[in-house]
Structure formats: C-alpha cells, structure tokens
Enzyme design. Sequence first.
Site, mmCIF file in Angstrom:
data_model
loop_
_atom_site.group_PDB
_atom_site.id
_atom_site.type_symbol
_atom_site.label_atom_id
_atom_site.label_comp_id
_atom_site.label_asym_id
_atom_site.label_seq_id
_atom_site.Cartn_x
_atom_site.Cartn_y
_atom_site.Cartn_z
ATOM 1 N N ARG A 172 0.821 -1.236 0.000
ATOM 2 C CA ARG A 172 0.000 0.000 0.000
ATOM 3 C C ARG A 172 0.849 1.280 0.000
ATOM 4 N NH1 ARG A 172 -2.928 -3.858 -0.547
ATOM 5 N NH2 ARG A 172 -4.948 -4.202 0.453
ATOM 6 N N CYS A 224 -10.507 -0.193 3.443
ATOM 7 C CA CYS A 224 -9.973 -0.406 4.794
ATOM 8 C C CYS A 224 -9.377 0.889 5.335
ATOM 9 C CB CYS A 224 -8.893 -1.488 4.773
ATOM 10 S SG CYS A 224 -9.588 -3.145 4.630
ATOM 11 N N GLU A 296 -1.683 1.846 11.661
ATOM 12 C CA GLU A 296 -1.366 2.986 10.793
ATOM 13 C C GLU A 296 -2.492 3.131 9.784
ATOM 14 O OE1 GLU A 296 1.929 3.865 7.426
ATOM 15 O OE2 GLU A 296 2.462 2.359 8.914
HETATM 16 P P1 FAD Z 1 -7.998 8.370 -4.555
HETATM 17 O O1 FAD Z 1 -8.755 7.873 -3.402
HETATM 18 O O2 FAD Z 1 -8.593 9.475 -5.374
HETATM 19 O O3 FAD Z 1 -6.553 8.850 -4.082
HETATM 20 C C1 FAD Z 1 -5.784 8.030 -3.205
HETATM 21 C C2 FAD Z 1 -4.349 8.561 -3.161
HETATM 22 O O4 FAD Z 1 -3.751 8.408 -4.461
HETATM 23 C C3 FAD Z 1 -4.260 10.071 -2.850
HETATM 24 O O5 FAD Z 1 -3.084 10.311 -2.131
HETATM 25 C C4 FAD Z 1 -4.154 10.705 -4.223
HETATM 26 O O6 FAD Z 1 -3.499 11.961 -4.218
HETATM 27 C C5 FAD Z 1 -3.320 9.670 -4.961
HETATM 28 N N1 FAD Z 1 -3.592 9.671 -6.435
HETATM 29 C C6 FAD Z 1 -4.762 9.386 -7.044
HETATM 30 N N2 FAD Z 1 -4.605 9.486 -8.389
HETATM 31 C C7 FAD Z 1 -3.312 9.848 -8.597
HETATM 32 C C8 FAD Z 1 -2.535 10.125 -9.761
HETATM 33 N N3 FAD Z 1 -3.041 10.054 -10.999
HETATM 34 N N4 FAD Z 1 -1.239 10.475 -9.598
HETATM 35 C C9 FAD Z 1 -0.689 10.559 -8.360
HETATM 36 N N5 FAD Z 1 -1.363 10.323 -7.227
HETATM 37 C C10 FAD Z 1 -2.667 9.973 -7.342
HETATM 38 N N6 FAD Z 1 -7.760 -0.832 -1.830
HETATM 39 C C11 FAD Z 1 -6.954 -1.915 -1.929
HETATM 40 O O7 FAD Z 1 -5.736 -1.764 -2.044
HETATM 41 N N7 FAD Z 1 -7.483 -3.174 -1.894
HETATM 42 C C12 FAD Z 1 -8.808 -3.419 -1.793
HETATM 43 O O8 FAD Z 1 -9.222 -4.560 -1.766
HETATM 44 C C13 FAD Z 1 -9.688 -2.286 -1.731
HETATM 45 N N8 FAD Z 1 -11.021 -2.453 -1.635
HETATM 46 C C14 FAD Z 1 -11.827 -1.367 -1.562
HETATM 47 C C15 FAD Z 1 -13.216 -1.569 -1.496
HETATM 48 C C16 FAD Z 1 -14.065 -0.489 -1.418
HETATM 49 C C17 FAD Z 1 -15.553 -0.719 -1.336
HETATM 50 C C18 FAD Z 1 -13.551 0.837 -1.406
HETATM 51 C C19 FAD Z 1 -14.467 2.029 -1.325
HETATM 52 C C20 FAD Z 1 -12.181 1.042 -1.467
HETATM 53 C C21 FAD Z 1 -11.303 -0.050 -1.554
HETATM 54 N N9 FAD Z 1 -9.919 0.114 -1.626
HETATM 55 C C22 FAD Z 1 -9.106 -0.978 -1.740
HETATM 56 C C23 FAD Z 1 -9.306 1.466 -1.522
HETATM 57 C C24 FAD Z 1 -9.197 2.207 -2.865
HETATM 58 O O9 FAD Z 1 -10.216 1.825 -3.764
HETATM 59 C C25 FAD Z 1 -7.836 2.012 -3.538
HETATM 60 O O10 FAD Z 1 -6.788 2.487 -2.731
HETATM 61 C C26 FAD Z 1 -7.788 2.725 -4.903
HETATM 62 O O11 FAD Z 1 -6.660 2.291 -5.612
HETATM 63 C C27 FAD Z 1 -7.727 4.247 -4.775
HETATM 64 O O12 FAD Z 1 -7.844 4.790 -6.071
HETATM 65 P P2 FAD Z 1 -8.556 6.188 -6.335
HETATM 66 O O13 FAD Z 1 -8.406 6.498 -7.791
HETATM 67 O O14 FAD Z 1 -9.912 6.210 -5.795
HETATM 68 O O15 FAD Z 1 -7.589 7.165 -5.513
HETATM 69 N N1 EPU Z 2 -11.429 -10.504 10.547
HETATM 70 C C1 EPU Z 2 -12.048 -10.449 11.756
HETATM 71 N N2 EPU Z 2 -13.016 -9.499 11.940
HETATM 72 C C2 EPU Z 2 -13.359 -8.614 10.966
HETATM 73 C C3 EPU Z 2 -12.696 -8.661 9.745
HETATM 74 C C4 EPU Z 2 -11.711 -9.625 9.539
HETATM 75 O O1 EPU Z 2 -11.760 -11.227 12.672
HETATM 76 O O2 EPU Z 2 -14.267 -7.794 11.212
HETATM 77 C C5 EPU Z 2 -10.425 -11.556 10.330
HETATM 78 C C6 EPU Z 2 -10.922 -12.575 9.287
HETATM 79 O O3 EPU Z 2 -11.724 -13.553 9.871
HETATM 80 C C7 EPU Z 2 -9.624 -13.120 8.745
HETATM 81 C C8 EPU Z 2 -8.650 -11.947 8.857
HETATM 82 O O4 EPU Z 2 -9.228 -11.015 9.773
HETATM 83 O O5 EPU Z 2 -9.146 -14.165 9.554
HETATM 84 C C9 EPU Z 2 -8.412 -11.267 7.521
HETATM 85 O O6 EPU Z 2 -9.614 -10.750 6.977
HETATM 86 P P1 EPU Z 2 -9.830 -10.580 5.402
HETATM 87 O O7 EPU Z 2 -9.611 -11.888 4.723
HETATM 88 O O8 EPU Z 2 -11.102 -9.867 5.188
HETATM 89 O O9 EPU Z 2 -8.602 -9.700 4.924
HETATM 90 P P2 EPU Z 2 -8.025 -8.336 5.476
HETATM 91 O O10 EPU Z 2 -6.605 -8.578 5.856
HETATM 92 O O11 EPU Z 2 -8.917 -7.761 6.488
HETATM 93 C C10 EPU Z 2 -7.019 -7.424 3.245
HETATM 94 C C11 EPU Z 2 -6.924 -6.048 2.658
HETATM 95 C C12 EPU Z 2 -8.123 -5.761 1.769
HETATM 96 C C13 EPU Z 2 -8.229 -6.821 0.690
HETATM 97 C C14 EPU Z 2 -8.342 -8.201 1.352
HETATM 98 C C15 EPU Z 2 -8.345 -9.335 0.331
HETATM 99 C C16 EPU Z 2 -5.687 -4.527 4.059
HETATM 100 C C17 EPU Z 2 -5.745 -3.494 5.104
HETATM 101 N N3 EPU Z 2 -6.853 -5.059 3.700
HETATM 102 O O12 EPU Z 2 -8.101 -7.412 4.153
HETATM 103 O O13 EPU Z 2 -7.885 -4.503 1.148
HETATM 104 O O14 EPU Z 2 -9.353 -6.601 -0.127
HETATM 105 O O15 EPU Z 2 -7.208 -8.403 2.226
HETATM 106 O O16 EPU Z 2 -7.078 -9.513 -0.207
HETATM 107 O O17 EPU Z 2 -4.620 -4.852 3.570
HETATM 108 C C18 EPU Z 2 -8.114 -2.136 1.381
HETATM 109 O O18 EPU Z 2 -6.872 -2.095 1.390
HETATM 110 O O19 EPU Z 2 -8.826 -1.110 1.425
HETATM 111 C C19 EPU Z 2 -8.760 -3.443 1.342
HETATM 112 C C20 EPU Z 2 -10.071 -3.586 1.410
#
Ligand code: FAD
Ligand code: EPU
Length: 303
Positions: A172, A224, A296
């Site tokens: 990340r 997250c 963090e």
């Molecule tokens: P923004 O939210 O608009 O920006 C995020 C950061 O990137 C900011 O610092 C911004 O300045 C910078 N940025 C954006 N575009 C640029 C650019 N063109 N050049 C330089 N900097 C830029 N994240 C995961 O990693 N894994 C997941 O599984 C995941 N699941 C999600 C599920 C949901 C329902 C939601 C709402 C979010 C999830 N996210 C997940 C978080 C998010 O979608 C990702 O981090 C995504 O890549 C952010 O992209 P964005 O275009 O929306 O960036």
């Molecule tokens: N868990 C709990 N309680 C909860 C949620 C999770 O006990 O409320 C436990 C689950 O049971 C499992 C463990 O935590 O044992 C991990 O949960 P999960 O498989 O949902 O994965 P995660 O580590 O919570 C990460 C990423 C997600 C990504 C998924 C799938 C981070 C912070 N989160 O979630 O990314 O989609 O793995 O790969 O790295 C994001 O970054 O925004 C994000 C959604």
Amino acid sequence: MRIREKPLLSERTTLRLGGTAIAEIIPENDDDCLSLGEAVLKTGGTPHILGGGSNLVVRDGELPVVIIRPSLAGRSADHSLPIPVEETEEGVLVRAGAGMPLPRLLAWCAKNGLSGLEGLAGIPGQVGGAVAMNAGAFGCSTAPLVRKLEVYTPERGAHTLTDASEWDFSYRHFALREECSWFLVRSADLLFKKTSPEQVRKTMKEDLARKTASQPVRYATAGCIFKNPPGDHAGRLLEAAGAKGMRKGAFYFSLLHANFLVHDTKSGVPGVFDDAMFLITEAQRMVNERFGIMLETEVIIWP
Ligand code: FAD
Ligand code: EPU
C-alpha cells in the site's frame, strides 16, 4: 484544461465526506500537463491529486486546497480504453491513462485474456490511484506490474520513467525516488500475462465473490481504514478490541468487516469529519491499549 471553482469533495469521494476545495483543475492532454504549474499558481491552494476518491477521508468546510484531477485517460480524450503497446515473451504491455476507471481496465483485461490484476475486481477508483496506492487484493497488487510511467512533477514538469529503479513501492505504498514536492501519474504501462478470457473471468468472479461476502462494498466507505500490521489483520484486531459496530453520528465500523468505516448517509444525522476521525482515533487507541499495536491509517486524510 478545465478549471471548476469550489468543487464539493463529498460528491467526489466514496465515503461521501469532504468540504469544498478552492478549485479543481482537470488536465485533459499532454499540453495541459505542461501548464499545470501555472494553473496551480493562478488558483492558489495546496495541490492534491484526486483519482476516484475511494481511499480518502476529507475534512469539512472550506479547504485551502486545489484539486488536480486527471481526465478520463489522463492523456488524450479519445484514449478511453487501454492500449496494447507491445507483446513480448514476458507478456503484454498495456498503457492505461491515470483517469481510467480501474473496473474498465479489468473488464478489458478479462475480454482480452490478460492476467495480473484479477484480485482487484470490485475495487473502485482509477488507474492513477491504483498505482499511487499500490492497490492490492487476493495476492495481486498494482505496482509490480508497472514498467513505465508518464508523470508530472512541479520540479521536472512532464516526463517519463522507464526503469523500476526510478520508483519505490511496498505494501500500500508507492513513491518516486526523485526529489519532488508531489507527483501526478499521467499514465502507466502495465505488464500482463496472456492467458484466456475464460480463465481471467473465472478468477475475477471468484475473487469478487470473496470480496462481496466479506466487505461492505455496497455502502459508502473508503475501503480499509487501517493497514494490516506485519503478521496480523487490522480487522481481526479491531473486532477483538471491541471496535466493531462502534458508532458516532453518521459513522460506524462495519459489522461485516471491522476495518471498514461506513457513512450511514440515511441516518438523518449529517456525516461530519470530526465524528469519522473520533472513531478512527478511538479504534486506534483501543487496539493499542489491548494489543500494544499502533495501527497505521491506509486511508489518506485531506488536507
Ligand atoms: P484516490 O482515493 O482518489 O486517491 C488516493 C491517493 O492516491 C491520494 O493520495 C491521491 O493523491 C493519490 N492519487 C490518485 N490518483 C493519482 C494520480 N493520478 N497520480 C498521483 N497520485 C494519485 N484498496 C486496496 O488496495 N485493496 C482493496 O481490496 C480495496 N477495496 C476497496 C473496497 C471499497 C468498497 C472501497 C471504497 C475502497 C477499496 N480500496 C481498496 C481502496 C481504494 O479503492 C484504492 O486504494 C484505490 O486504488 C484508490 O484509487 P482512487 O483512484 O480512488 O484514488
Ligand atoms: N477478521 C475479523 N473481523 C473482521 C474482519 C476480519 O476477525 O471484522 C479476520 C478474518 O476472519 C480473517 C482476517 O481477519 O481471519 C483477515 O480478513 P480478510 O480476509 O477480510 O482480509 P483483510 O486482511 O482484512 C485485506 C486487505 C483488503 C483486501 C483483502 C483481500 C488490508 C488493510 N486489507 O483485508 O484490502 O481486499 O485483504 O485480499 O490490507 C483495502 O486495502 O482497502 C482493502 C479492502
């Protein structure tokens, strides 16, 4: 280049939170990128790059910031689809503009049988944001696929990076190694492996099903809130510390996944930044008190 005054950030973030910026600059082509510095001087405000707004927690009120938001493809208006650049033994190199929605890139990859980012199915946002955050899920992440970047920095203007030693990434995290006050990704060349459309679709379908079963993807969230600490999961720690379901005003930690802060937009209570931040810091405190781990934030807090 388009410039809009006073854009409302709650309309541009998936958490549906945020006040008004001074202005929003939308560079639409390479020439616009050359004059970005001038445009920022004209509008005033600290530059903040906005992608799909899906990883942001933004303050309310009048914000001293200027938003820079790459248009659809971030390069030229007609690049609404990814462009295959080169096919080698290593795989297929594909160019995507920063402003391209990530789901559009993934749908195109599925159609063309290109493997590498299947786990990202269901992640909102844009290609630039996926690179800048090194978005990842289910064993995939964006940055390892990057082979070339077109960027803009105030210090060097528009330029191209072609060697992985010019950027730095980890879980990340993504940054340029050159000195810069901020950077805008304009486009990214990503290397995919050629397989079959059926295989790519199957993996995407499976990963998306796992995601929708375990994450509140249909609610207003920013993904997250916290990064996972080494060797553990923030969601597990938050639940064990008692933060799951904790509520303040219009915000609560999801009962489906404790690491997702949900904005209950139908609660009748206005969603305010202070309530969201209260919950974030309170949850951090609870986990620290119980486990001695300071979580963090993964979300970016503006300004
Ligand atoms: P923004 O939210 O608009 O920006 C995020 C950061 O990137 C900011 O610092 C911004 O300045 C910078 N940025 C954006 N575009 C640029 C650019 N063109 N050049 C330089 N900097 C830029 N994240 C995961 O990693 N894994 C997941 O599984 C995941 N699941 C999600 C599920 C949901 C329902 C939601 C709402 C979010 C999830 N996210 C997940 C978080 C998010 O979608 C990702 O981090 C995504 O890549 C952010 O992209 P964005 O275009 O929306 O960036
Ligand atoms: N868990 C709990 N309680 C909860 C949620 C999770 O006990 O409320 C436990 C689950 O049971 C499992 C463990 O935590 O044992 C991990 O949960 P999960 O498989 O949902 O994965 P995660 O580590 O919570 C990460 C990423 C997600 C990504 C998924 C799938 C981070 C912070 N989160 O979630 O990314 O989609 O793995 O790969 O790295 C994001 O970054 O925004 C994000 C959604």
